[in-house]
Motif scaffolding. Structure first.
Motif, PDB file in Angstrom:
ATOM      1  N   ILE A  40      10.434  -0.549   6.276  1.00 12.86           N
ATOM      2  CA  ILE A  40      10.631  -0.634   4.831  1.00 12.86           C
ATOM      3  C   ILE A  40      10.254   0.706   4.223  1.00 12.86           C
ATOM      4  N   HIS A  41      11.203   1.329   3.572  1.00 19.68           N
ATOM      5  CA  HIS A  41      10.903   2.612   2.928  1.00 19.68           C
ATOM      6  C   HIS A  41       9.894   2.381   1.803  1.00 19.68           C
ATOM      7  N   PRO A  42       8.901   3.243   1.653  1.00 22.66           N
ATOM      8  CA  PRO A  42       7.888   3.029   0.612  1.00 22.66           C
ATOM      9  C   PRO A  42       8.451   3.057  -0.801  1.00 22.66           C
ATOM     10  N   GLY A  43       9.638   3.605  -0.984  1.00 25.81           N
ATOM     11  CA  GLY A  43      10.237   3.610  -2.312  1.00 25.81           C
ATOM     12  C   GLY A  43      10.923   2.308  -2.680  1.00 25.81           C
ATOM     13  N   ALA A  44      11.141   1.419  -1.705  1.00 26.81           N
ATOM     14  CA  ALA A  44      11.810   0.141  -1.980  1.00 26.81           C
ATOM     15  C   ALA A  44      10.934  -0.741  -2.864  1.00 26.81           C
ATOM     16  N   ALA A  70       0.836  -1.204   0.000  1.00 27.58           N
ATOM     17  CA  ALA A  70       0.000   0.000   0.000  1.00 27.58           C
ATOM     18  C   ALA A  70       0.873   1.256   0.000  1.00 27.58           C
ATOM     19  N   SER A  71       1.925   1.229   0.820  1.00 29.60           N
ATOM     20  CA  SER A  71       2.820   2.389   0.887  1.00 29.60           C
ATOM     21  C   SER A  71       3.515   2.626  -0.450  1.00 29.60           C
ATOM     22  N   HIS A  72       3.953   1.551  -1.083  1.00 28.42           N
ATOM     23  CA  HIS A  72       4.664   1.680  -2.357  1.00 28.42           C
ATOM     24  C   HIS A  72       3.739   2.224  -3.445  1.00 28.42           C
ATOM     25  N   TRP A  73       2.488   1.793  -3.423  1.00 25.38           N
ATOM     26  CA  TRP A  73       1.528   2.309  -4.408  1.00 25.38           C
ATOM     27  C   TRP A  73       1.331   3.812  -4.203  1.00 25.38           C
ATOM     28  N   ALA A 111       2.505   8.037   2.022  1.00 22.90           N
ATOM     29  CA  ALA A 111       3.248   6.779   1.922  1.00 22.90           C
ATOM     30  C   ALA A 111       4.182   6.605   3.120  1.00 22.90           C
ATOM     31  N   ARG A 112       4.901   7.668   3.465  1.00 20.31           N
ATOM     32  CA  ARG A 112       5.810   7.590   4.601  1.00 20.31           C
ATOM     33  C   ARG A 112       5.044   7.382   5.907  1.00 20.31           C
ATOM     34  N   PHE A 113       3.908   8.018   6.045  1.00 18.96           N
ATOM     35  CA  PHE A 113       3.124   7.859   7.271  1.00 18.96           C
ATOM     36  C   PHE A 113       2.617   6.423   7.401  1.00 18.96           C
ATOM     37  N   ASN A 114       2.168   5.847   6.287  1.00 19.82           N
ATOM     38  CA  ASN A 114       1.698   4.463   6.319  1.00 19.82           C
ATOM     39  C   ASN A 114       2.833   3.509   6.676  1.00 19.82           C
ATOM     40  N   SER A 115       4.033   3.740   6.124  1.00 16.71           N
ATOM     41  CA  SER A 115       5.177   2.884   6.445  1.00 16.71           C
ATOM     42  C   SER A 115       5.602   3.077   7.899  1.00 16.71           C
ATOM     43  N   HIS A 116       5.416   4.294   8.415  1.00 19.69           N
ATOM     44  CA  HIS A 116       5.731   4.560   9.823  1.00 19.69           C
ATOM     45  C   HIS A 116       4.800   3.759  10.737  1.00 19.69           C
ATOM     46  N   ILE A 117       3.522   3.707  10.390  1.00 22.05           N
ATOM     47  CA  ILE A 117       2.565   2.901  11.162  1.00 22.05           C
ATOM     48  C   ILE A 117       2.960   1.424  11.104  1.00 22.05           C
TER      49      ILE A 117
END
Length: 256
Positions: A68-72, A40-43, A53-59
């Protein structure tokens, strides 16, 4: 989406003997949760919704302990076992059928923009606590030992261990043997026949020590048996003298 979820669950059954039910995996495996939330974050990242995206990955990091960074970019059938402390950088690329254990870092060595994180090709296994740093490539089917620090490219089907990591072997077999390397491998080092394999050397030394201890025990037992068979030396001498056939006998002279 559902196909990805099915693959995530199926791969856990294949690589984790502790897995029991689909419900258990779906509700209690942080590696599965982290991958689901990363998609979801990557999308969102690809849609240029960077903050969201960063907030979702932070959660996801808060819930799973996996960052996992959303750009990975992450492929299919990737398994993150245990997961706590795993860090995957922005420009990291993880191929299909890879396995990461807890404490793994796919990090960068530069503050410059651009590609600065590792690329893992298909079937790579990275052991617990290993650090793979910089824009390097880990080849298909390669294995990284626990706590290794890798800063150079790793060839396909090779095994790297140590700080800094060194290549223990580079298998140059056909595709059939190469495909075997994509199967589950506990903590990344498996070849017990490799004379440079630390685990194999430890097992060999332990076998030698056990054999030596068994021989010492047998020698001690034989020594006790010999001691129990020993008799009084003086008594043995008297018995031997009495039955000495070489000793001349004394005859009494008869009176005429």
């Amino acid at each position: 989406m559902f196909d990805h979820v099915k693959e995530d669950i199926a791969i856990v059954f294949e690589r984790d003997p502790a897995a029991r039910t689909h419900w258990e995996i779906l509700t209690t495996y942080p590696g599965v949760h982290a991958l689901l939330m990363h998609r979801a974050s990557h999308w969102l990242w690809t849609q240029r919704l960077y903050w969201l995206a960063r907030f979702n990955s932070h959660i996801a990091r808060w819930l799973t302990g996996i960052e996992i960074h959303p750009g990975a970019t992450i492929g299919r059938r990737v398994f993150i076992d245990h997961g706590m402390g795993v860090v995957v950088g922005e420009t990291a690329v993880i191929g299909d059928d890879c396995t990461l254990y807890h404490g793994v870092t796919l990090g960068g060595t530069s503050w410059n923009k651009g590609k600065r994180h590792p690329t893992l090709e298909n079937g790579v296994v990275i052991g617990a606590g290993a650090k793979v740093l910089g824009p390097i490539t880990v080849g298909t089917g390669a294995k990284i030992g626990s706590n290794a620090v890798v800063v150079k490219d790793v060839p396909a089907n090779a095994t790297a261990v140590g700080i800094p990591a060194r290549i223990l072997e580079e298998e140059k077999n056909n595709n059939k043997n190469a495909s075997k390397n994509t199967s589950f491998t506990a903590y990344a080092v498996i070849d017990d026949n490799d004379k440079f394999n630390h685990e194999a050397m430890s097992k060999a030394l332990q076998t030698l020590l056990d054999h030596s201890a068994a021989q010492d025990a047998k020698l001690a037992e034989l020594t006790l048996q010999l001691q129990s068979l020993s008799n009084d030396e003086a008594g043995d001498t008297k018995v031997a003298t009495a039955f000495d056939v070489k000793k001349p006998s004394k005859r009494k002279s008869s009176s005429t």
